[in-house]
Design a protein around this motif. Structure first.
Motif, short mmCIF file in Angstrom:
data_model
loop_
_atom_site.label_atom_id
_atom_site.label_comp_id
_atom_site.label_asym_id
_atom_site.label_seq_id
_atom_site.Cartn_x
_atom_site.Cartn_y
_atom_site.Cartn_z
N GLU A 81 0.84 -1.20 0.00
CA GLU A 81 0.00 0.00 0.00
C GLU A 81 0.88 1.25 0.00
OE1 GLU A 81 -2.72 0.00 3.23
OE2 GLU A 81 -3.51 -2.01 2.81
N GLY A 82 0.52 2.20 -0.86
CA GLY A 82 1.26 3.44 -0.94
C GLY A 82 2.39 3.46 -1.95
N ASP A 83 2.73 2.30 -2.51
CA ASP A 83 3.81 2.25 -3.50
C ASP A 83 3.43 3.03 -4.76
OD1 ASP A 83 5.33 0.70 -1.86
OD2 ASP A 83 5.09 -1.16 -3.00
N ARG A 94 1.40 6.94 -14.31
CA ARG A 94 1.85 6.72 -12.94
C ARG A 94 0.70 6.92 -11.96
NH1 ARG A 94 7.79 7.77 -11.44
NH2 ARG A 94 8.90 7.27 -13.37
N THR A 95 0.71 6.13 -10.89
CA THR A 95 -0.28 6.26 -9.84
C THR A 95 0.26 5.57 -8.59
OG1 THR A 95 -2.60 5.83 -9.23
CG2 THR A 95 -1.48 4.15 -10.55
N ARG A 96 -0.57 5.41 -7.57
CA ARG A 96 -0.14 4.73 -6.34
C ARG A 96 -1.12 3.61 -5.98
NH1 ARG A 96 3.99 6.77 -3.44
NH2 ARG A 96 4.71 8.87 -4.02
N VAL A 97 -0.58 2.62 -5.27
CA VAL A 97 -1.39 1.50 -4.82
C VAL A 97 -2.18 1.94 -3.59
CG1 VAL A 97 -1.35 -0.85 -3.89
CG2 VAL A 97 0.26 -0.18 -5.71
N SER A 98 -3.51 1.78 -3.65
CA SER A 98 -4.34 2.15 -2.50
C SER A 98 -4.66 0.95 -1.62
CB SER A 98 -5.64 2.80 -2.98
OG SER A 98 -6.39 1.88 -3.77
N LYS A 99 -4.62 -0.26 -2.21
CA LYS A 99 -4.99 -1.44 -1.44
C LYS A 99 -4.49 -2.69 -2.16
CE LYS A 99 -9.08 -3.68 0.65
NZ LYS A 99 -10.57 -3.70 0.68
N LEU A 116 -5.57 -2.46 -6.09
CA LEU A 116 -6.42 -1.29 -6.31
C LEU A 116 -5.53 -0.05 -6.35
CD1 LEU A 116 -8.29 -3.52 -4.93
CD2 LEU A 116 -9.80 -1.58 -4.38
N LEU A 117 -5.87 0.89 -7.22
CA LEU A 117 -5.05 2.08 -7.43
C LEU A 117 -5.79 3.34 -7.02
CD1 LEU A 117 -3.64 1.11 -10.95
CD2 LEU A 117 -2.61 0.69 -8.71
N GLU A 118 -5.02 4.38 -6.69
CA GLU A 118 -5.62 5.63 -6.23
C GLU A 118 -6.36 6.35 -7.35
OE1 GLU A 118 -2.66 8.04 -4.41
OE2 GLU A 118 -2.50 6.78 -2.61
N ASP A 119 -5.85 6.23 -8.57
CA ASP A 119 -6.43 6.97 -9.69
C ASP A 119 -7.20 6.03 -10.61
OD1 ASP A 119 -5.15 9.56 -9.05
OD2 ASP A 119 -3.31 8.45 -9.48
N ASP A 120 -8.14 6.61 -11.33
CA ASP A 120 -8.92 5.85 -12.31
C ASP A 120 -8.10 5.77 -13.59
OD1 ASP A 120 -10.83 4.52 -13.67
OD2 ASP A 120 -12.25 6.20 -13.81
N VAL A 121 -7.48 4.63 -13.81
CA VAL A 121 -6.57 4.45 -14.93
C VAL A 121 -7.16 3.43 -15.90
CG1 VAL A 121 -4.23 3.82 -15.61
CG2 VAL A 121 -4.62 4.92 -13.40
N ASP A 122 -6.98 3.67 -17.19
CA ASP A 122 -7.46 2.73 -18.20
C ASP A 122 -6.48 1.56 -18.28
OD1 ASP A 122 -8.67 1.46 -20.28
OD2 ASP A 122 -7.99 2.87 -21.83
N LEU A 130 1.01 -4.23 -17.79
CA LEU A 130 1.94 -4.57 -16.71
C LEU A 130 1.98 -3.44 -15.70
CD1 LEU A 130 4.24 -6.68 -15.85
CD2 LEU A 130 5.82 -4.98 -16.77
N ILE A 131 1.78 -3.78 -14.43
CA ILE A 131 1.94 -2.81 -13.34
C ILE A 131 3.31 -3.03 -12.74
CG2 ILE A 131 1.00 -1.92 -11.19
CD1 ILE A 131 -1.71 -3.09 -11.97
N ALA A 132 4.12 -1.97 -12.68
CA ALA A 132 5.52 -2.11 -12.26
C ALA A 132 5.93 -0.99 -11.34
CB ALA A 132 6.43 -2.12 -13.49
N ALA A 133 7.03 -1.21 -10.62
CA ALA A 133 7.58 -0.17 -9.75
C ALA A 133 7.94 1.04 -10.59
CB ALA A 133 8.81 -0.70 -9.03
N ALA A 134 7.48 2.22 -10.17
CA ALA A 134 7.66 3.42 -10.99
C ALA A 134 9.11 3.86 -11.09
CB ALA A 134 6.81 4.56 -10.41
N ASP A 135 9.90 3.59 -10.04
CA ASP A 135 11.28 4.08 -10.04
C ASP A 135 12.25 3.16 -10.77
OD1 ASP A 135 11.17 2.03 -8.25
OD2 ASP A 135 12.20 3.08 -6.61
N SER A 136 11.78 2.00 -11.24
CA SER A 136 12.66 1.07 -11.96
C SER A 136 11.82 0.26 -12.94
CB SER A 136 13.41 0.16 -11.00
OG SER A 136 12.51 -0.48 -10.11
#
Length: 448
Positions: A274-276, A286-291, A311-317, A323-329
């Motif tokens: 959560e929060g990543d 880019r977005t963040r993990v909410s749950k 689950l993500l904080e933003d409504d993303v298509d 693929l959901i991946a770490a934003a910094d790498s």
């Protein structure tokens, strides 16, 4: 009381109760036909008391029907009817067993050259491989081919089990000659000192399998099981960047969950919490993990191998195949892929071939733009710009895909650095592909 867990063998459906271990080793066996792989695995299962009583009874009856005085332990692994009748291993047989020190997931792979594709499957997740040779025959063409495939797949450790040592009267000179030849070959493939161990064994009689044998006083190393219990385990893909191919978008739209939108899949690498901050590829949003939801409820984090719904904080298509991946790498998003492939089809591969590429949960059309090199696993050399790749040959190819793919180097992330090449006409698998250059001789490095 020791905590236990129940596992189901994927090939037989048999449920096995094992002690819970935090330390687990995934290993594969390989070798030529009649080198004794199944007997060795059966010996390990039998001597570690990992065989159910009804299984052992069935093996004893089958052995008696063949006129054998002692149980044929290979039948504990050769579970398919065709295998029992032919006395060979065709499919990959998975077995679970455990000792007080460690639990094991073992893949017994076929020896026949036409089943090299099964060896690729069994070794693809292995942290160690046990490669068998017959002490009477020594290192064979198929031995060298299997060693090359294991190196290609990045299996970090090898054990050469010089089997049937009893058939050469436990001769030290024979063992030393085979061990030196194989170690030299493995070193040329890129294995570092200390990652290759050789052990003289007799799977039939149990010499140096579970316990040290008095028949080989000249051998000062460990028995096979002792080595498997103590060898350092390669780290799981938990400390690498997070990767999760999206398998399914969950939108129940019920009264209890009117706004629920989750993205289900298996964590392929790393850890999600959560929060990543994450990035959705290939779009690059880019977005963040909410749950993080799991079958057991919400969890603060989940590691590689866990099936989750993010689950993500933003409504993303997002849709299946993303693929959901770490934003910094994040992995590289490209439609030009250079890769090493093990060709697994009877039909040869030639430049210009139109294929499908399955990467994660996404399948796209692709064209083979170039065959860069073909690797000769026997001579440890490469042929530049070959006209084709034949069955079981390893080579370098360039692919252009119809849609961009988020890919990692295979050496950095096995799951997102690998893909399948599929025949678009009938859906059969043509090749296993690895992004990057994991095999030293294909990079033009010295094989000395």
């Amino acid at each position: 009381m020791t905590e236990t867990t129940t596992r189901t063998a994927p090939d037989s459906g048999t449920e096995v109760t094992l002690p819970v271990h935090t330390d687990q080793l995934r290993l594969a066996t390989a070798g030529s036909v009649d080198d004794g792989k199944s007997t060795l695995v059966g010996r390990l299962l039998h001597d570690t008391k990992s065989v159910l009583a009804d299984q052992l009874d069935a093996v004893q009856r089958a052995s008696a029907d063949r006129g054998l005085q002692t149980p044929d332990l290979s039948l504990l692994v050769d579970g398919l009817r065709a295998e029992r009748e032919q006395g060979i291993t065709i499919d990959v047989a998975y077995r679970y067993f455990a000792t007080p020190k460690r639990s094991f997931v073992l893949a017994d792979t076929p020896g026949h050259v036409q089943y090299t594709r099964n060896t690729v499957t069994g070794a693809s997740t292995a942290q160690l491989a046990v490669l068998l040779v017959d002490a009477r025959k020594g290192v064979l063409e198929q031995t060298r081919r299997h060693a090359a495939v294991l190196a290609l797949l990045g299996v970090p450790r090898l054990v050469l089990a010089v089997n049937k040592i009893d058939m050469v009267d436990y001769d030290e000179a024979t063992y030393r000659r085979i061990a030196e030849e194989f170690t030299s070959h493995a070193t040329a493939l890129g294995y570092a000192e200390g990652t290759v161990v050789t052990i003289p064994v007799s799977a039939l009689h149990g010499d140096n399998v579970v316990e040290k044998s008095e028949q080989t006083p000249w051998y000062e190393g460990p028995a096979l099981l002792e080595h498997l219990e103590s060898v350092p385990v390669a780290p799981d893909p938990h400390d690498v960047p997070f990767r999760m191919p999206v398998q399914y978008v969950i939108r129940p739209r019920t009264a209890d969950h009117p706004d629920y939108r989750g993205y289900a899949g298996q964590v392929a690498a790393g850890v999600v919490a959560e929060g990543d901050e994450v990035v959705v590829l290939p779009a690059g949003v880019r977005t963040r993990v909410s749950k993080v939801d799991t079958p057991d409820g919400a969890a603060p984090r989940a590691a590689a191998g866990r099936s989750v719904t993010v689950l993500l904080e933003d409504d993303v298509d997002i849709s299946r195949g993303d693929l959901i991946a770490a934003a910094d790498s994040a992995p590289t998003v490209t439609d030009e892929v250079d890769a090493t492939v093990c060709w697994l089809a009877e039909k040869p591969l030639r430049p210009g071939a139109r294929v499908l590429v399955k990467h994660g949960t996404r399948t796209v059309q692709a064209i083979v733009t170039e065959l860069t090199a073909r690797f000769d696993e026997q001579q440890l050399s490469s042929v530049e710009t070959p006209e084709s790749l034949e069955l079981n040959e390893i080579g370098r190819v360039s692919l252009r895909t119809s849609e961009p793919l988020p890919v990692d180097e295979y050496a950095a992330s096995r799951r997102t650095g690998s893909f399948l090449v599929i025949d678009p006409s009938d859906g059969t698998t043509l090749a296993a592909g690895l992004v990057g250059l994991p095999l030293a001789p294909l990079r033009g490095e010295s094989a000395s």
